[in-house]
Design a protein around this motif. Structure first.
Motif, PDB file in Angstrom:
ATOM      1  N   GLU A   9       0.821  -1.139  -0.011  1.00 38.33           N
ATOM      2  CA  GLU A   9      -0.152  -0.157  -0.039  1.00 38.33           C
ATOM      3  C   GLU A   9       0.868   1.369  -0.096  1.00 38.33           C
ATOM      4  O   GLU A   9       2.219   0.896   0.334  1.00 38.33           O
ATOM      5  CB  GLU A   9      -0.830  -0.351   1.328  1.00 38.33           C
ATOM      6  CG  GLU A   9      -2.256  -1.069   1.309  1.00 38.33           C
ATOM      7  CD  GLU A   9      -3.102  -0.595   0.358  1.00 38.33           C
ATOM      8  OE1 GLU A   9      -3.317   0.587  -0.005  1.00 38.33           O
ATOM      9  OE2 GLU A   9      -4.249  -1.303   0.396  1.00 38.33           O
ATOM     10  N   GLY A  10       0.312   2.270  -0.485  1.00 41.26           N
ATOM     11  CA  GLY A  10       1.069   3.640  -0.416  1.00 41.26           C
ATOM     12  C   GLY A  10       0.527   4.628  -1.126  1.00 41.26           C
ATOM     13  O   GLY A  10      -0.527   4.226  -2.099  1.00 41.26           O
ATOM     14  N   LEU A  11       0.705   5.753  -1.019  1.00 44.02           N
ATOM     15  CA  LEU A  11       0.348   7.077  -1.875  1.00 44.02           C
ATOM     16  C   LEU A  11       1.022   6.891  -3.281  1.00 44.02           C
ATOM     17  O   LEU A  11       1.772   6.247  -3.538  1.00 44.02           O
ATOM     18  CB  LEU A  11       0.611   8.326  -1.287  1.00 44.02           C
ATOM     19  CG  LEU A  11      -0.064   8.736   0.024  1.00 44.02           C
ATOM     20  CD1 LEU A  11       0.430   9.999   0.450  1.00 44.02           C
ATOM     21  CD2 LEU A  11      -1.288   8.554   0.229  1.00 44.02           C
ATOM     22  N   GLU A  12       0.426   7.771  -4.310  1.00 43.67           N
ATOM     23  CA  GLU A  12       1.226   7.785  -5.518  1.00 43.67           C
ATOM     24  C   GLU A  12       2.367   8.159  -5.251  1.00 43.67           C
ATOM     25  O   GLU A  12       2.891   9.042  -4.507  1.00 43.67           O
ATOM     26  CB  GLU A  12       0.418   8.654  -6.349  1.00 43.67           C
ATOM     27  CG  GLU A  12      -0.842   8.296  -7.032  1.00 43.67           C
ATOM     28  CD  GLU A  12      -1.966   7.806  -6.377  1.00 43.67           C
ATOM     29  OE1 GLU A  12      -2.771   7.055  -6.731  1.00 43.67           O
ATOM     30  OE2 GLU A  12      -1.978   8.314  -5.009  1.00 43.67           O
ATOM     31  N   GLY A  13       3.470   7.875  -6.001  1.00 42.28           N
ATOM     32  CA  GLY A  13       4.785   8.026  -6.049  1.00 42.28           C
ATOM     33  C   GLY A  13       5.772   7.411  -4.624  1.00 42.28           C
ATOM     34  O   GLY A  13       6.933   7.664  -4.290  1.00 42.28           O
ATOM     35  N   ALA A  14       4.950   6.447  -4.136  1.00 42.83           N
ATOM     36  CA  ALA A  14       5.513   5.764  -2.893  1.00 42.83           C
ATOM     37  C   ALA A  14       6.641   4.655  -3.192  1.00 42.83           C
ATOM     38  O   ALA A  14       7.271   4.431  -2.392  1.00 42.83           O
ATOM     39  CB  ALA A  14       4.575   5.085  -2.158  1.00 42.83           C
ATOM     40  N   GLY A  15       6.561   4.466  -4.602  1.00 46.87           N
ATOM     41  CA  GLY A  15       7.554   3.403  -4.862  1.00 46.87           C
ATOM     42  C   GLY A  15       6.893   2.016  -4.860  1.00 46.87           C
ATOM     43  O   GLY A  15       7.668   0.973  -4.582  1.00 46.87           O
ATOM     44  N   GLU A 138       5.991  11.467   2.174  1.00 47.95           N
ATOM     45  CA  GLU A 138       5.086  12.736   2.278  1.00 47.95           C
ATOM     46  C   GLU A 138       4.387  13.058   1.004  1.00 47.95           C
ATOM     47  O   GLU A 138       4.942  12.785  -0.060  1.00 47.95           O
ATOM     48  CB  GLU A 138       6.193  13.912   2.586  1.00 47.95           C
ATOM     49  CG  GLU A 138       7.034  13.678   3.652  1.00 47.95           C
ATOM     50  CD  GLU A 138       6.246  14.607   4.781  1.00 47.95           C
ATOM     51  OE1 GLU A 138       5.187  15.091   4.656  1.00 47.95           O
ATOM     52  OE2 GLU A 138       6.828  14.363   5.936  1.00 47.95           O
ATOM     53  N   PRO A 139       3.088  13.416   1.072  1.00 49.23           N
ATOM     54  CA  PRO A 139       2.277  13.419  -0.298  1.00 49.23           C
ATOM     55  C   PRO A 139       2.859  14.660  -1.339  1.00 49.23           C
ATOM     56  O   PRO A 139       2.968  14.070  -2.468  1.00 49.23           O
ATOM     57  CB  PRO A 139       1.052  14.324   0.642  1.00 49.23           C
ATOM     58  CG  PRO A 139       0.969  13.719   1.913  1.00 49.23           C
ATOM     59  CD  PRO A 139       2.491  13.709   2.325  1.00 49.23           C
ATOM     60  N   SER A 140       3.409  15.494  -1.009  1.00 51.64           N
ATOM     61  CA  SER A 140       4.065  16.605  -1.811  1.00 51.64           C
ATOM     62  C   SER A 140       5.391  15.712  -2.418  1.00 51.64           C
ATOM     63  O   SER A 140       5.275  15.980  -3.963  1.00 51.64           O
ATOM     64  CB  SER A 140       4.617  17.696  -1.116  1.00 51.64           C
ATOM     65  OG  SER A 140       5.507  17.509  -0.243  1.00 51.64           O
ATOM     66  N   ALA A 141       6.051  15.081  -1.757  1.00 58.27           N
ATOM     67  CA  ALA A 141       7.113  14.348  -2.628  1.00 58.27           C
ATOM     68  C   ALA A 141       6.656  13.273  -3.418  1.00 58.27           C
ATOM     69  O   ALA A 141       7.196  12.953  -4.480  1.00 58.27           O
ATOM     70  CB  ALA A 141       8.268  13.731  -1.530  1.00 58.27           C
ATOM     71  N   GLY A 142       5.624  12.448  -2.943  1.00 54.18           N
ATOM     72  CA  GLY A 142       4.969  11.556  -3.704  1.00 54.18           C
ATOM     73  C   GLY A 142       4.260  11.971  -4.911  1.00 54.18           C
ATOM     74  O   GLY A 142       4.479  11.316  -6.047  1.00 54.18           O
ATOM     75  N   ARG A 145       6.870  12.751  -7.523  1.00 50.01           N
ATOM     76  CA  ARG A 145       7.471  11.500  -8.297  1.00 50.01           C
ATOM     77  C   ARG A 145       6.513  11.227  -9.326  1.00 50.01           C
ATOM     78  O   ARG A 145       6.777  10.781 -10.503  1.00 50.01           O
ATOM     79  CB  ARG A 145       7.664  10.477  -7.128  1.00 50.01           C
ATOM     80  CG  ARG A 145       8.908  10.483  -6.350  1.00 50.01           C
ATOM     81  CD  ARG A 145       8.931   9.742  -5.233  1.00 50.01           C
ATOM     82  NE  ARG A 145       9.715   9.840  -3.925  1.00 50.01           N
ATOM     83  CZ  ARG A 145      10.053   8.953  -3.266  1.00 50.01           C
ATOM     84  NH1 ARG A 145       9.042   7.757  -2.739  1.00 50.01           N
ATOM     85  NH2 ARG A 145      10.861   9.524  -2.146  1.00 50.01           N
ATOM     86  N   ALA A 146       4.928  11.223  -8.849  1.00 47.84           N
ATOM     87  CA  ALA A 146       4.259  10.740  -9.821  1.00 47.84           C
ATOM     88  C   ALA A 146       4.117  11.747 -10.959  1.00 47.84           C
ATOM     89  O   ALA A 146       3.886  11.064 -11.985  1.00 47.84           O
ATOM     90  CB  ALA A 146       2.713  10.780  -9.372  1.00 47.84           C
ATOM     91  N   ARG A 147       4.313  12.911 -10.915  1.00 48.03           N
ATOM     92  CA  ARG A 147       4.338  13.648 -12.138  1.00 48.03           C
ATOM     93  C   ARG A 147       5.403  13.510 -12.885  1.00 48.03           C
ATOM     94  O   ARG A 147       5.464  13.578 -14.197  1.00 48.03           O
ATOM     95  CB  ARG A 147       4.212  15.337 -11.773  1.00 48.03           C
ATOM     96  CG  ARG A 147       2.998  15.906 -10.911  1.00 48.03           C
ATOM     97  CD  ARG A 147       3.086  17.443 -10.706  1.00 48.03           C
ATOM     98  NE  ARG A 147       2.063  17.691  -9.886  1.00 48.03           N
ATOM     99  CZ  ARG A 147       2.174  17.752  -8.645  1.00 48.03           C
ATOM    100  NH1 ARG A 147       3.232  17.637  -8.016  1.00 48.03           N
ATOM    101  NH2 ARG A 147       1.048  18.143  -7.801  1.00 48.03           N
ATOM    102  N   GLY A 148       6.592  13.229 -12.124  1.00 48.43           N
ATOM    103  CA  GLY A 148       7.467  12.749 -13.129  1.00 48.43           C
ATOM    104  C   GLY A 148       7.727  11.459 -14.041  1.00 48.43           C
ATOM    105  O   GLY A 148       8.318  11.380 -15.054  1.00 48.43           O
ATOM    106  N   ARG A 149       6.181  10.692 -13.884  1.00 48.03           N
ATOM    107  CA  ARG A 149       6.122   9.514 -14.668  1.00 48.03           C
ATOM    108  C   ARG A 149       5.075   9.730 -15.834  1.00 48.03           C
ATOM    109  O   ARG A 149       5.133   9.135 -16.793  1.00 48.03           O
ATOM    110  CB  ARG A 149       5.347   8.586 -13.587  1.00 48.03           C
ATOM    111  CG  ARG A 149       6.200   7.946 -12.517  1.00 48.03           C
ATOM    112  CD  ARG A 149       5.508   6.841 -12.188  1.00 48.03           C
ATOM    113  NE  ARG A 149       4.321   6.728 -11.580  1.00 48.03           N
ATOM    114  CZ  ARG A 149       3.617   6.952 -10.244  1.00 48.03           C
ATOM    115  NH1 ARG A 149       4.635   6.666  -9.460  1.00 48.03           N
ATOM    116  NH2 ARG A 149       2.557   7.062 -10.128  1.00 48.03           N
TER     117      ARG A 149
END
Length: 205
Positions: A9-15, A138-142, A145-149
Motif C-alpha cells: 500500500e501507499g500514496l502515489e509516488g511511494a515506490g 510525504e504527499p508533496s514528494a509522492g 514523483r508521480a508527475r515525473g512519470r
C-alpha cells in the motif's frame, strides 16, 4: 486457506512497483507459488471498472459512486482470483486492497466510517490480508514523483489536502493493526528495500 495474502500500500509516488518486485523475489526464493494482482483490477470486469474509476468524466463523480466502484472491483477479484489461489495453497501479492479504500475514500474523501464498515461486511465478510506493507511518503514528494512519470489521472489530481488526509488515515490505521508494517519510503531506494526484506524475514520464517 493454506496460502498467504500480502499487500503493498501507499500514496502515489511511494515506490510500490519496485517494492512489489522485491517482495515477489523474496516469496519465490522461499519456494512459494505466487499470484500477483492489483486493485482496482485483476479480472476482466475489474479492469473495466478500473478504467471507469480513473477516467476524467465530464460530470461530477460522486464520492459514493467512486467508493461503490472500488468495492465492486474488489469483490470480483476476491471471488475469481484471490480466494481460489489461496485455497490452492498459492500466495497472493496485491498492489492495494481494502486499506486503500479506508484511506483514500474514508480519509481523503471523508466518507463516514459507518458506510465503509457496512460495505466491508457485505463485500469482505471478515477477509483481510495476512501482511500489509505500507510505504509511507510525504504527499508533496509522492506527487512530485508521480508527475515525473507522466500525466496524472483523475484521483491523482485530487490535490495536496486530499493526499494529506489519506496519509493521515493510513498511519492511523497502521497504528491500530499489527499486521500493517510501515516502511519509510522517504529513504533512498536501497534502504527502503532493505527495510522491506527485514519485515519479510520474520513473516516468511
Amino acid at each position: 486457506m493454506s496460502g498467504k495474502f500480502i499487500v503493498i500500500e501507499g500514496l502515489e509516488g511511494a515506490g510500490k512497483s519496485s517494492a512489489i518486485a522485491v517482495v515477489k523475489a523474496a516469496i519465490e526464493q522461499a519456494g512459494h507459488t505466487l499470484v500477483c494482482t492489483r486493485e482496482p483490477g485483476g479480472t476482466p470486469m475489474a479492469e473495466a471498472i478500473r478504467e471507469c474509476v480513473k477516467h476524467d468524466w465530464q460530470e461530477q463523480v460522486t464520492v459514493e459512486a467512486e467508493l461503490l466502484l472500488m468495492y465492486a472491483a474488489r469483490v470480483q477479484l476476491l471471488a475469481n482470483v484471490i480466494k481460489p489461489a489461496l485455497e490452492q495453497g498459492q500466495w497472493v501479492l496485491g498492489d492495494r486492497h481494502d486499506l486503500s479504500s479506508q484511506a483514500y475514500q474514508g480519509g481523503g474523501r471523508q466518507i463516514p466510517e459507518t458506510m465503509l464498515e457496512s460495505l466491508r461486511a457485505i463485500s469482505l465478510k471478515g477477509f483481510k490480508p495476512d501482511l500489509t506493507l505500507y510505504l509511507d511518503v510525504e504527499p508533496s514528494a509522492g506527487l512530485a514523483r508521480a508527475r515525473g512519470r507522466g500525466a496524472l489521472d483523475r484521483i491523482e489530481l485530487s490535490g495536496l489536502d486530499f493526499f494529506t488526509r489519506t496519509r493521515d488515515r493510513y498511519l492511523q490505521l497502521a497504528a491500530q493493526d499489527p499486521s500493517i508494517k510501515v516502511i519509510d519510503a522517504m529513504q533512498d531506494m536501497p534502504a527502503v528495500h532493505a527495510q522491506i526484506r527485514k519485515e519479510l524475514q520474520g513473516f516468511l520464517a
